[in-house]
Design an enzyme around this catalytic site. Structure first.
Site, short mmCIF file in Angstrom:
data_model
loop_
_atom_site.label_atom_id
_atom_site.label_comp_id
_atom_site.label_asym_id
_atom_site.label_seq_id
_atom_site.Cartn_x
_atom_site.Cartn_y
_atom_site.Cartn_z
N TYR A 92 60.28 60.10 31.63
CA TYR A 92 60.00 58.72 31.30
C TYR A 92 61.23 58.51 31.67
CZ TYR A 92 60.53 55.28 27.74
OH TYR A 92 60.34 54.01 27.19
N SER A 188 56.37 65.82 30.38
CA SER A 188 56.14 65.10 30.05
C SER A 188 55.55 63.45 29.69
CB SER A 188 57.42 64.38 29.68
OG SER A 188 58.53 63.47 28.61
N GLN A 189 56.09 62.38 30.34
CA GLN A 189 55.20 61.17 30.28
C GLN A 189 54.47 61.93 31.37
OE1 GLN A 189 56.38 56.87 31.10
NE2 GLN A 189 56.50 57.86 33.28
N ASP A 274 60.98 71.77 20.88
CA ASP A 274 60.44 70.36 21.78
C ASP A 274 61.16 69.48 20.58
OD1 ASP A 274 59.91 68.17 23.26
OD2 ASP A 274 58.81 69.37 24.64
N HIS A 303 62.26 70.44 25.69
CA HIS A 303 61.69 69.37 25.94
C HIS A 303 61.66 70.15 27.73
CE1 HIS A 303 58.98 66.59 27.13
NE2 HIS A 303 59.40 65.44 27.19
#
Length: 323
Positions: A92, A188-189, A274, A303
Site C-alpha cells: 500500500y 500486504s496490499q 501484526d 507487519h
C-alpha cells in the site's frame, strides 16, 4: 503490539462465514471481459541501469478501461530458454520504484514482472501510473480504501485487481516466459492483490501472499486502529448510514472469497503481532484457500513478517512448485 488476536490454535481452525454476493463470479467475469475488449498492447522497452547480470525492460500494458499501466520486467541475461515467471504486486502506497529495488527473483533464475499500482507510489516508493477513475467516485477518506466504495462498479480495487490480471497476461506474452509456469506474489496490499489474481486467473501455478491485506474487511476494521483499515472505520464514523452498503460492496473484493476459488499451490505468511493485517484476517483467507497450501507463522513479528526468512522459504517453495 503484543499478542492481541486469537491464539495460534484458534487461528488454525478459524473459518468465519463468508459473505459472498450471489453475482460474485458474474461481476468479475464481466469486469475482465470488458477489460479484454481493449488490446493488451504490451510494450517492453530496454533500459540500462548498469546491471551486468539482469536485463531490464520498462513495461507498459493496457489494464482496466484500456488505461496504460507501468511496470518492470527483469530477466536473467543468460537463459537457456523460456523461464518461469514471478509476477509481483506492491504494498500500500508504494510504486514500482527502480529495477534495482527488485533483484531477488531474477537473481534466483526467474523472469520477474513488477506491476506499478495505479494512483499510488508517493508514500514509500515512487510510482508512474495515474488513476483516471473513468466512472467517477464519491467523497472519500484520504487514501485509497474508500474511493468509489458506494458501488462495486466504481470501487478502486476493481480497477487494481483487473490491472493485476492483465499484468499476468503481459508476462505470458513475453517470449522469455514459460506461460505455463507463473507465480504471483506480494506483501500486504500486494499479497491481497496476488490472492485475488489466484482466484481470478486459472493459469496461475502458485501464489505467495505475504501478510496479505484486503481480507475479512469487517473484522479487520473492528479489531485494529491501524492504517489503512482505519480509513474504513473513519469513513463510517461520518457515513453512519452506509455500514451495511459498504461491507456488502467490499465482499466483491474480499481475499477470503477469492481464496475459496483458487486451485493453485500456495505459500502464505502471517505475523502474530501484526497490527496492520490482523492474524485472524490472514487465517480466514488461508483456511478458505482451496488449493494445496502451507503457511509460515512469524510469532513475534509485526507487519514486516518474515522478510528475508520468508524469501528463503519462497525460493524453496517455488523450486518445488513447478514439479
Amino acid at each position: 503490539m503484543a499478542f492481541y488476536d486469537m491464539s495460534l490454535e484458534e487461528l488454525r481452525s478459524y473459518q468465519p462465514p463468508r459473505d459472498e454476493p450471489s453475482d460474485f463470479d458474474a461481476f468479475w467475469q464481466a469486469t475482465l471481459a470488458e477489460a479484454r475488449e481493449f488490446p493488451l498492447n504490451p510494450l517492453f522497452a530496454p533500459v540500462d541501469y548498469g546491471l551486468s547480470t539482469v536485463e531490464t525492460l520498462d513495461v507498459t500494458f493496457n489494464g482496466y478501461g484500456g488505461q496504460p499501466i507501468k511496470g518492470w520486467l527483469l530477466l536473467p541475461r543468460h537463459r537457456p530458454g523460456p523461464l518461469p515467471c514471478v509476477v509481483e504486486y506492491i504494498g500500500y502506497g508504494g510504486g514500482r520504484g527502480f529495477p534495482i529495488d527488485w533483484l531477488l527473483w531474477s537473481s534466483a533464475g526467474y523472469v520477474h514482472l513488477v506491476m506499478d499500482t495505479r494512483g499510488q507510489g508517493s508514500a514509500w516508493l515512487k510510482g508512474d501510473t495515474p488513476d483516471p477513475e473513468p466512472e467517477g467516485s464519491n467523497p472519500h477518506h484520504p487514501g485509497f480504501m474508500t474511493r468509489g466504495i458506494l458501488r462495486p462498479q466504481t470501487y478502486y480495487y476493481r480497477r487494481v485487481f483487473t490491472d493485476a490480471v492483465r499484468a499476468l497476461e503481459t508476462a505470458q506474452a513475453h517470449p522469455a516466459v514459460d506461460a505455463g509456469r507463473i507465480a504471483v506474489t506480494g506483501g500486504s496490499q500486494g499479497g491481497g492483490i496476488a490472492l485475488a489474481v489466484s482466484g481470478l486467473a486459472p493459469d496461475v501455478r502458485a501464489v505467495m501472499p505475504n501478510v496479505p491485506f484486503l481480507c475479512h474487511y469487517r473484522r479487520a476494521s473492528e479489531i485494529t486502529d491501524a492504517h489503512p483499515y482505519q480509513e474504513l472505520a473513519r469513513y463510517l464514523v461520518i457515513h453512519r448510514d452506509k455500514i451495511d452498503t459498504i461491507f456488502a460492496n467490499l465482499a466483491y473484493f474480499d481475499g477470503v472469497n477469492f481464496a475459496v476459488r483458487a486451485r493453485c499451490k500456495a505459500l502464505f505468511s502471517v505475523a502474530l503481532m501484526d497490527e496492520i493485517c490482523p492474524p485472524s484476517t490472514v487465517f480466514a483467507a488461508y483456511n478458505a484457500f482451496s488449493g494445496p497450501k502451507d503457511i509460515r507463522v512469524w510469532r513475534y513479528n509485526h507487519h514486516e513478517g518474515g522478510q528475508s526468512y520468508q524469501s528463503i522459504e519462497q525460493i524453496g517453495f517455488l523450486a518445488r512448485a513447478w514439479e
